[in-house]
Design an enzyme around this catalytic site. Structure first.
Site, short mmCIF file in Angstrom:
data_model
loop_
_atom_site.label_atom_id
_atom_site.label_comp_id
_atom_site.label_asym_id
_atom_site.label_seq_id
_atom_site.Cartn_x
_atom_site.Cartn_y
_atom_site.Cartn_z
N LYS A 290 0.83 -1.21 0.00
CA LYS A 290 0.00 0.00 0.00
C LYS A 290 0.87 1.26 0.00
O LYS A 290 0.64 2.21 -0.77
CB LYS A 290 -0.89 -0.01 1.24
CG LYS A 290 -1.62 1.27 1.51
CD LYS A 290 -2.71 1.50 0.51
CE LYS A 290 -3.23 2.92 0.57
NZ LYS A 290 -4.37 3.13 -0.30
N CYS B 280 -4.08 10.74 1.36
CA CYS B 280 -3.34 9.50 1.08
C CYS B 280 -1.94 9.79 0.56
O CYS B 280 -0.95 9.55 1.24
CB CYS B 280 -4.09 8.67 0.05
SG CYS B 280 -5.81 8.44 0.47
N1 SAJ Z 1 -2.17 14.67 -8.93
C1 SAJ Z 1 -1.35 15.43 -9.75
N2 SAJ Z 1 -0.97 14.92 -10.95
C2 SAJ Z 1 -1.38 13.69 -11.37
C3 SAJ Z 1 -2.19 12.91 -10.53
C4 SAJ Z 1 -2.57 13.43 -9.31
O1 SAJ Z 1 -0.95 16.56 -9.40
O2 SAJ Z 1 -1.02 13.32 -12.49
C5 SAJ Z 1 -2.55 15.19 -7.61
C6 SAJ Z 1 -4.07 15.36 -7.48
O3 SAJ Z 1 -4.49 16.58 -7.99
C7 SAJ Z 1 -4.25 15.24 -5.98
C8 SAJ Z 1 -3.18 14.23 -5.59
O4 SAJ Z 1 -2.23 14.22 -6.63
O5 SAJ Z 1 -3.98 16.46 -5.32
C9 SAJ Z 1 -3.67 12.82 -5.34
O6 SAJ Z 1 -4.66 12.46 -6.28
P1 SAJ Z 1 -4.77 11.00 -6.94
O7 SAJ Z 1 -5.94 10.99 -7.85
O8 SAJ Z 1 -3.48 10.63 -7.53
O9 SAJ Z 1 -4.94 10.03 -5.72
P2 SAJ Z 1 -5.92 9.94 -4.45
O10 SAJ Z 1 -5.18 10.51 -3.29
O11 SAJ Z 1 -7.27 10.47 -4.73
O12 SAJ Z 1 -6.04 8.34 -4.31
C10 SAJ Z 1 -4.84 7.60 -4.18
C11 SAJ Z 1 -4.90 6.40 -5.14
N3 SAJ Z 1 -3.59 5.76 -5.20
C12 SAJ Z 1 -2.97 5.48 -6.37
O13 SAJ Z 1 -3.45 5.78 -7.44
C13 SAJ Z 1 -1.65 4.78 -6.29
C14 SAJ Z 1 -5.98 5.42 -4.70
O14 SAJ Z 1 -5.95 4.24 -5.50
C15 SAJ Z 1 -5.73 5.04 -3.22
O15 SAJ Z 1 -6.74 4.13 -2.75
C16 SAJ Z 1 -5.81 6.31 -2.40
O16 SAJ Z 1 -4.75 7.17 -2.82
C17 SAJ Z 1 -5.67 5.96 -0.93
O17 SAJ Z 1 -6.69 5.99 -0.22
O18 SAJ Z 1 -4.57 5.60 -0.49
#
Ligand code: SAJ
Length: 432
Positions: A205, A259
């Site tokens: 995780k 997360c």
């Molecule tokens: N973000 C960027 N650029 C990107 C992708 C995301 O700047 O290309 C930013 C987003 O705007 C946001 C942050 O990163 O601020 C996180 O967003 P996210 O969509 O990447 O992830 P979370 O936090 O919503 O969910 C993540 C997921 N983990 C992965 O994709 C590895 C999800 O599957 C997990 O279950 C979740 O964390 C968790 O609960 O741990």
């Protein structure tokens, strides 16, 4: 192994959908939350979090007669712990909710029960923290009761689908515990169920979210480099991603949520000497809000007395969650430098940042603004017609922190468009 009754501790983003899904699949479930308000909201048939499809699922779960809510754990065949594991100000993991949940389960525990921890936790939490508390019941983990760690991996915005379809990792303190966990989640999981040991599952995780954090950090660093070299990072990323083994993520105003901006610290705390890259990636992503503010400051020639419409405060598109949101940080910083900041968060209208004011509509935010700052690419915001903005704004400056606005259309409407990761084009050197 068959489970008929289940007690889920924590009715948040993970616990509520998980409890409801078990209930609609035939288990008798009691959902427990220590927050009395949450329990009351659920008892009144309402929900306290926004997630597509969640209201219908929760109503179906209550309607089936299989879901109840309570303020305390009750005896059951299995227990799932889905409580928050935030970080403290000094970036150490706060496991107090996991400990408290375990303490309330221990007196209910009976031989043959299963306990599963789903909360993201530092390596060895299941064996070193959870097992000793549960064993105060006089029962031994692995022999008298089963104990496993199974990380939730669902993406906010797509929780209900991913809960069922994602592959699920279940790590037991012994093989029998992992198998008991498999039998529980097989109730609804359609994705593959993969068995391992508890500490590996905890690492898996943390590795997933750390991997994403590090990759977003490199995208953010590429954005800074592009600005320096007069390049459009969005075009460069699109071209680089045509390579069959490259998949660069998107730059943005920073990494938020509960997360990805939190979990890497669990590894840093656990092994400070082995996590220099992970720590540095956190630093790069945490510096993004200040970089966005610097770009806006220079686009406007100073912030003092400027009226800004800041669109989007959630930590990412199409959620209502503002936890650790970089957009909030940007808005707060802009206000602290003397700008008049009107924020508009369509999914949480009353929310705003310190020093800013919440606008109740998009137009109210734009009214009289010198500049529009787009920080979250919510559906609806990215499609805002420039003409609508031009009709009410005072100035003609746009800053796009997500690289989503159609630049040509905004320029045609008379706006000067600044985009994160897009540098002013530099003159050709040495040409004829
Ligand atoms: N973000 C960027 N650029 C990107 C992708 C995301 O700047 O290309 C930013 C987003 O705007 C946001 C942050 O990163 O601020 C996180 O967003 P996210 O969509 O990447 O992830 P979370 O936090 O919503 O969910 C993540 C997921 N983990 C992965 O994709 C590895 C999800 O599957 C997990 O279950 C979740 O964390 C968790 O609960 O741990």
């Amino acid at each position: 192994m068959q489970f008929r009754t289940l007690c889920v501790l924590g009715m948040g983003y993970i616990g509520l959908p998980t409890a409801s899904t078990f209930a609609t699949n035939g288990l008798r479930v009691v959902g427990v939350d220590v927050n009395r308000r949450v329990v009351e909201v659920l008892r009144n048939g309402e929900i306290h979090i926004q997630e597509p499809g969640l209201r219908t699922l929760v109503q179906a779960a209550f309607g089936s007669g299989n879901l109840r809510v309570a303020e305390k754990a009750e005896p059951a065949d299995a227990f799932v712990i889905a409580v928050p594991t935030p970080i403290l100000d000094d970036k150490r993991a706060d496991l107090s909710a996991v400990r408290a949940a375990a303490e309330t389960i221990a007196p209910c525990l009976k031989p043959g029960n299963l306990v599963v921890l789903e909360s993201t936790s530092p390596p060895r939490t299941t064996v070193d923290v959870l097992a000793p508390i549960l064993e105060r019941s006089g029962l031994r983990a692995g022999s008298d009761f089963f104990l496993a760690y199974s990380p939730e991996r669902v993406l906010p915005g797509q929780i209900l689908r991913e809960l069922i379809e994602n592959a699920r990792v279940i790590g037991g303190v012994n093989r029998a515990s992992a198998e008991a966990g498999r039998d529980l989640y097989a109730t609804f999981a359609k994705g593959e169920i993969l068995l391992t040991d508890a500490t590996t599952a905890e690492m898996v995780k943390l590795m997933e979210n750390t991997y994403r954090d590090v990759n977003i950090a490199v995208a953010n660093e590429f954005a800074s480099l592009a600005e320096r070299f007069g390049v459009d990072v969005w075009e460069a990323i699109a071209l680089a991603n045509r390579h069959p083994r490259v998949e660069i993520l998107r730059p943005g105003p920073g990494v938020g949520g509960h997360c990805i901006s939190v979990d890497p610290w669990f590894l840093v705390e656990a092994a400070p000497g082995e996590t220099s890259l992970i720590r540095q990636a956190r630093r790069v992503n945490d510096e993004q809000p200040a970089k966005v503010v610097a770009r806006v400051r220079s686009a406007l020639g100073g912030l003092q007395g400027k009226n800004l419409a800041v669109l989007g405060l959630a930590y990412k598109a199409d959620v209502d969650d503002l936890r650790q949101s970089p957009a909030l940080d940007v808005a707060r910083r802009l206000a602290s430098e003397g700008a008049g900041v009107m924020t508009y968060e369509p999914n949480a209208l009353e929310m705003t940042a310190a020093g800013a004011q919440a606008a109740s509509s998009l137009n109210a935010a734009l009214e009289g603004a010198d500049a529009l700052i787009l920080l979250v690419d919510h559906r609806g915001l990215a499609e805002l017609p420039p003409i609508q903005a031009a009709a009410v704004m005072r100035g003609r400056i746009v800053f796009d922190g997500r690289g989503v606005l159609p630049r040509d259309a905004w320029e045609q409407a008379g706006f000067t468009v600044h985009v994160l990761g897009v540098g002013a084009s530099l003159p050709l050197q040495g040409g004829g």
